[in-house]
Design an enzyme around this catalytic site. Structure first.
Site, short mmCIF file in Angstrom:
data_model
loop_
_atom_site.label_atom_id
_atom_site.label_comp_id
_atom_site.label_asym_id
_atom_site.label_seq_id
_atom_site.Cartn_x
_atom_site.Cartn_y
_atom_site.Cartn_z
N ALA A 65 0.86 -1.17 0.00
CA ALA A 65 0.00 0.00 0.00
C ALA A 65 0.90 1.23 0.00
O ALA A 65 2.06 1.17 0.44
CB ALA A 65 -0.89 -0.01 1.24
N GLY A 109 0.49 -4.99 1.02
CA GLY A 109 -0.75 -5.05 0.24
C GLY A 109 -0.54 -5.67 -1.14
O GLY A 109 -1.48 -6.22 -1.72
N GLU A 112 -0.74 -9.31 -0.61
CA GLU A 112 -2.14 -9.61 -0.26
C GLU A 112 -3.03 -9.54 -1.50
O GLU A 112 -3.94 -10.36 -1.66
CB GLU A 112 -2.61 -8.62 0.81
N GLU A 132 5.05 -5.01 6.95
CA GLU A 132 4.35 -3.90 7.62
C GLU A 132 4.89 -3.65 9.02
O GLU A 132 4.84 -2.54 9.54
CB GLU A 132 2.84 -4.17 7.69
N1 DAK Z 1 4.62 3.14 -0.91
C1 DAK Z 1 5.02 4.31 -1.48
N2 DAK Z 1 6.14 4.42 -2.20
C2 DAK Z 1 6.91 3.33 -2.35
C3 DAK Z 1 6.57 2.09 -1.77
C4 DAK Z 1 5.35 2.02 -1.01
N3 DAK Z 1 4.89 0.88 -0.46
N4 DAK Z 1 7.53 1.20 -2.08
C5 DAK Z 1 8.43 1.85 -2.83
N5 DAK Z 1 8.07 3.14 -2.99
C6 DAK Z 1 8.77 4.18 -3.74
C7 DAK Z 1 10.02 4.66 -2.99
O1 DAK Z 1 9.68 5.61 -2.02
C8 DAK Z 1 10.83 5.22 -4.14
O2 DAK Z 1 10.31 6.50 -4.47
P1 DAK Z 1 11.31 7.75 -4.80
O3 DAK Z 1 12.18 7.90 -3.61
O4 DAK Z 1 12.07 7.28 -6.02
O5 DAK Z 1 10.39 8.90 -5.06
C9 DAK Z 1 10.50 4.30 -5.30
O6 DAK Z 1 9.28 3.66 -4.96
C10 DAK Z 1 11.56 3.23 -5.49
O7 DAK Z 1 11.76 2.58 -4.26
P2 DAK Z 1 13.22 2.35 -3.60
O8 DAK Z 1 14.13 3.46 -3.99
O9 DAK Z 1 13.00 2.10 -2.17
O10 DAK Z 1 13.66 1.04 -4.39
P3 DAK Z 1 14.67 -0.09 -3.87
O11 DAK Z 1 14.92 -0.97 -5.04
O12 DAK Z 1 15.86 0.50 -3.16
O13 DAK Z 1 13.85 -0.91 -2.76
C11 DAK Z 1 11.87 -2.02 -1.87
C12 DAK Z 1 12.70 -1.65 -3.12
C13 DAK Z 1 10.58 -2.67 -2.35
C14 DAK Z 1 12.66 -3.05 -1.01
C15 DAK Z 1 11.61 -0.75 -1.01
O14 DAK Z 1 11.05 0.25 -1.89
C16 DAK Z 1 10.64 -0.98 0.10
O15 DAK Z 1 11.01 -1.50 1.15
N6 DAK Z 1 9.39 -0.50 -0.08
C17 DAK Z 1 8.38 -0.56 0.97
C18 DAK Z 1 7.86 -1.98 1.15
C19 DAK Z 1 6.83 -2.04 2.24
O16 DAK Z 1 7.09 -1.68 3.41
N7 DAK Z 1 5.64 -2.49 1.88
C20 DAK Z 1 4.49 -2.54 2.82
C21 DAK Z 1 3.73 -1.25 2.77
S1 DAK Z 1 2.48 -1.19 3.99
C22 DAK Z 1 -4.98 -1.75 5.27
C23 DAK Z 1 -4.73 -2.87 4.56
C24 DAK Z 1 -3.48 -3.10 4.01
C25 DAK Z 1 -2.46 -2.21 4.20
C26 DAK Z 1 -2.73 -1.07 4.88
C27 DAK Z 1 -3.97 -0.82 5.43
N8 DAK Z 1 -6.28 -1.50 5.86
C28 DAK Z 1 -7.30 -2.54 5.65
C29 DAK Z 1 -6.60 -0.36 6.53
C30 DAK Z 1 -1.17 -2.49 3.63
C31 DAK Z 1 -0.07 -1.91 4.08
C32 DAK Z 1 1.18 -2.04 3.32
O17 DAK Z 1 1.27 -2.65 2.30
#
Ligand code: DAK
Length: 258
Positions: A65, A109, A112, A132
């Site tokens: 997400a 997400g 998921e 997360e």
């Molecule tokens: N959201 C927003 N931007 C993201 C992102 C994300 N999840 N993942 C990557 N990006 C963006 C980065 O900020 C970066 O943007 P700029 O800095 O270039 O502007 C660009 O994509 C490239 O990412 P990286 O520079 O970080 O690329 P790397 O190759 O170095 O790393 C990575 C790739 C996938 C390992 C890293 O980007 C990463 O760790 N990303 C976050 C992964 C993460 O934590 N995912 C979980 C998100 S929380 C809900 C239900 C579900 C959810 C929420 C609520 N309810 C029912 C209420 C779900 C929550 C989630 O999914």
């Protein structure tokens, strides 16, 4: 309809939906999820579509997400707005088969969303995870529930509690994905499977999807009864008669969804 964050192509009865926010690794924003849910409903309504393939880019199916979108949300906003619920429920209402074709990151997400599809084919670069916990939250659309049913309690706990990623080999070993192929072959493999499904009777494919999904909801006894009754009901279709006659007459079946 033209979309901004996804691309939809319909060819030979198969819809290919590609998540298209490359700058954010296909992070699931409200806008993307709304467009995706709308496209899925349109595929359900479109008689030309018999199977759907959902994919992302080579680097990321979806990295989760959108964290930027979520950061400043309050509990009241998330709860009253029922964040992500209407869109995910719309996707889950699709009765046609949906295959997830996953390359690269499928995190949070994103993982998921892949698990909401009917089965997952991935490339050897795929990485699944529920990170997360690193953001101070937890999975919210199936990461503690569907993942546990796919891979069992131990791996689901491990992934949700440590945030570690699961690679393609482990995902196949654990039953999370049905096939692993090279990145180059991923779309061909997924579209090939979709075209195979598209040739079958739609009545039967929808009955199978409903029956397999039922196994998650009810006891084995109830599930077996449901399966048997749906099986019985297929004898009311012309496609049953055509399928069995074609086999006995040594020819290809011509299903007409009747
Ligand atoms: N959201 C927003 N931007 C993201 C992102 C994300 N999840 N993942 C990557 N990006 C963006 C980065 O900020 C970066 O943007 P700029 O800095 O270039 O502007 C660009 O994509 C490239 O990412 P990286 O520079 O970080 O690329 P790397 O190759 O170095 O790393 C990575 C790739 C996938 C390992 C890293 O980007 C990463 O760790 N990303 C976050 C992964 C993460 O934590 N995912 C979980 C998100 S929380 C809900 C239900 C579900 C959810 C929420 C609520 N309810 C029912 C209420 C779900 C929550 C989630 O999914």
């Amino acid at each position: 309809m033209a979309y901004e964050t996804i691309i939809v192509d319909v060819e030979n009865h198969v819809a290919l939906i590609t998540l298209n926010r490359p700058d954010a690794l296909n992070a699931l924003s409200d806008h993307l999820l709304t467009e995706l849910a709308d496209a899925m409903s349109a595929c359900q309504a479109n008689e030309k579509v018999r199977c759907i393939v959902l994919t992302g880019s080579e680097k990321a199916f979806a990295a989760g997400a959108d964290i930027a979108m979520m950061r400043d949300k309050t509990f009241v906003e998330a709860f009253s707005g029922d964040l992500f619920t209407p869109e995910t429920e719309q996707i889950l209402r699709v009765r046609k088969p949906i295959i997830a074709a996953v390359s690269g990151y499928a995190l949070g997400g994103g993982a998921e969303l892949a698990m909401m599809c009917d089965f997952i084919i991935c490339s050897e670069t795929a990485k699944f995870g529920q990170p997360e916990i690193n953001l101070g939250v937890m999975a919210g659309i199936g990461g503690t529930q569907r993942l546990t049913r796919f891979v069992g309690k131990s791996k689901a706990m491990d992934m949700n509690l440590t945030g570690r990623f699961m690679d393609a080999d482990e995902a196949e070993r654990s039953g999370l994905v049905s096939r692993v192929v090279s990145t180059k072959k991923l779309l061909d493999e997924a579209l090939g499977a979709a075209h195979k499904i598209a040739e079958k009777s739609m009545i039967t494919t929808m009955a199978i999807k409903e029956s397999v999904n039922r196994s998650y909801e009810v006891s084995l006894r109830e599930g077996l009864l449901f399966e048997r009754r749906v099986f019985h009901s297929l004898f009311a279709t012309e496609d049953q008669s055509e399928g069995m006659s074609a086999f006995l007459e040594k020819r290809e079946a011509q299903f007409r969804d009747r």
